[in-house]
Motif scaffolding. Sequence first.
Motif, short mmCIF file in Angstrom:
data_model
loop_
_atom_site.label_atom_id
_atom_site.label_comp_id
_atom_site.label_asym_id
_atom_site.label_seq_id
_atom_site.Cartn_x
_atom_site.Cartn_y
_atom_site.Cartn_z
N ILE A 145 -9.34 -7.00 12.76
CA ILE A 145 -9.26 -6.28 11.70
C ILE A 145 -10.80 -5.63 11.24
CG2 ILE A 145 -7.41 -6.79 10.57
CD1 ILE A 145 -8.78 -8.32 8.47
N GLY A 146 -11.65 -5.73 12.16
CA GLY A 146 -12.95 -5.31 12.17
C GLY A 146 -13.94 -5.99 11.14
N LYS A 263 -11.23 -5.56 20.24
CA LYS A 263 -11.51 -5.83 18.88
C LYS A 263 -12.53 -4.94 18.62
CE LYS A 263 -8.83 -9.61 19.49
NZ LYS A 263 -7.39 -9.55 18.75
N SER A 264 -13.04 -4.94 17.25
CA SER A 264 -14.08 -4.19 16.99
C SER A 264 -15.35 -4.60 17.42
CB SER A 264 -14.18 -4.14 15.35
OG SER A 264 -15.79 -4.10 15.03
N GLY A 306 -9.56 -1.38 10.64
CA GLY A 306 -8.77 -2.56 10.99
C GLY A 306 -7.47 -2.68 10.25
N ILE A 307 -7.80 -2.81 8.81
CA ILE A 307 -6.53 -3.22 8.09
C ILE A 307 -5.50 -2.08 8.07
CG2 ILE A 307 -5.93 -3.48 5.70
CD1 ILE A 307 -8.90 -4.76 5.35
N ARG A 308 -6.15 -0.86 8.23
CA ARG A 308 -5.20 0.35 8.30
C ARG A 308 -4.14 0.19 9.71
NH1 ARG A 308 -3.74 4.00 11.40
NH2 ARG A 308 -5.39 3.77 12.78
N ALA A 309 -4.84 0.19 10.47
CA ALA A 309 -4.29 -0.03 11.72
C ALA A 309 -3.02 -1.32 12.16
CB ALA A 309 -5.11 -0.22 13.17
N GLN A 310 -3.71 -2.36 11.34
CA GLN A 310 -2.85 -3.63 11.49
C GLN A 310 -1.56 -3.78 10.56
OE1 GLN A 310 -2.62 -6.06 13.95
NE2 GLN A 310 -4.07 -4.74 15.17
N VAL A 311 -1.92 -3.48 9.37
CA VAL A 311 -1.19 -3.79 8.15
C VAL A 311 -0.64 -2.52 7.22
CG1 VAL A 311 -1.65 -6.19 8.06
CG2 VAL A 311 -2.72 -4.60 6.56
N VAL A 312 -1.20 -1.73 7.37
CA VAL A 312 -1.14 -0.19 6.48
C VAL A 312 -0.08 0.67 7.22
CG1 VAL A 312 -1.69 1.61 5.17
CG2 VAL A 312 -2.87 -0.62 5.18
N ASP A 313 -0.68 1.29 8.43
CA ASP A 313 0.11 2.07 9.19
C ASP A 313 0.75 1.35 10.28
OD1 ASP A 313 -0.79 4.29 7.58
OD2 ASP A 313 -2.55 4.70 9.20
N ASN A 317 -3.63 0.78 16.59
CA ASN A 317 -4.41 1.51 17.45
C ASN A 317 -5.58 1.97 16.67
OD1 ASN A 317 -5.09 3.43 19.57
ND2 ASN A 317 -4.30 4.99 18.55
N PRO A 318 -6.48 0.85 16.35
CA PRO A 318 -7.65 1.14 15.55
C PRO A 318 -8.77 2.15 16.36
CG PRO A 318 -7.75 -0.81 16.53
CD PRO A 318 -6.43 -0.56 16.67
#
Length: 354
Positions: A145-146, A263-264, A306-313, A317-318
């Motif tokens: 998650i970056g 990963k980031s 990273g949070i967006r890609a994993q748990v929000v949207d 695909n970060p």
Amino acid sequence: MEALEPEPAEVLFERRGRLGVITLNRPRAVNALTANMAAAMLDQLTAWADDDGVAAVLVQGAGGRGLCAGGDIVAIYRDIPDGGGATADFWAVEYRLNALIASYPKPYVAFMDGLVLGGGVGISAHGSVRVVTERTRTGMPETTIGFAPDVGGTLLLSRSPGETGTHAALTGEHLSGADAVYLGLADHFVPSGRMAALAAALETEEPGTAVERFADAAPPSVLAARREWIDACYSSDDAEEIVGRLHLAGGEAGDAARTIQTKSPTAVKVTLASLRRARDLSLEETLEQEYRVGLRFLAGHDFREGIRAQVVDKDRNPHWRPASLAEVGPGDVAAFFAPLGERELKLAKEQDHV
């Protein structure tokens, strides 16, 4: 008008005999840790430390899915556009809690059953009696998650055998209970079917004696079996060199390289530097370092992305910025560790005055 049911408390405290029991109580979120939960635990543990009626403490999770899936990262995602102040305040309390657990004057028993990730490691792996099961899935998945491992995780993994902690931190992979014991994140392996009986025994028995009665030998560790290529590939302090060695080794090592490359890049390089620096630090100094690093991530791009890609949207695909390890220079990494001035977390000095 129909009366509303009161919201259940996010963390429950009770006394069972001479045992103080903490139950994380957000089962639908696999007991993800909130700021209020961390503050309540800090207050209760401080009170129980001086309570002669409490001989030991047990921490467990409600719902059967895990002790704690980590910090409440959705709350962090929402806080970052407002400057991240609430998150910084949360970490200040959480890291004080981690330090208190590590120095707790009474046995602190952690039931690390099911998911135990990130912040869940912080409230368990610093304890004095750490119990895993065949259901345990633990680790520090922050690079996904970056972000970089925190809650003292960089210290714990820097002290794991050989370079196994470096591998765990950079890949962010989930680890078994057997791996947790091997890495030094846990002490005892107890089959999950015996955990209820163990909890009952802790009400009247000394924790070490009780746990030994219910424990089995841990199964073989997968990480231990991979030790030869892990040590050879991760011994470098340069992330690009590590990835190159992993690719060259091929097989499972090549899989690890490809995982790290998802990963980031910033998080990977800062995580590696954090682990190397933590080797010579105390837990309090490590938490202070992790706080500096964390505030820099709050101000950057990759953490929220990273949070967006994993748990929000949940598109997995970060879009990292920078997008490659080569684009993250030594100066970029060093900036994460620069002093915060008046914003510094000062746990080491606090411990000196306890």
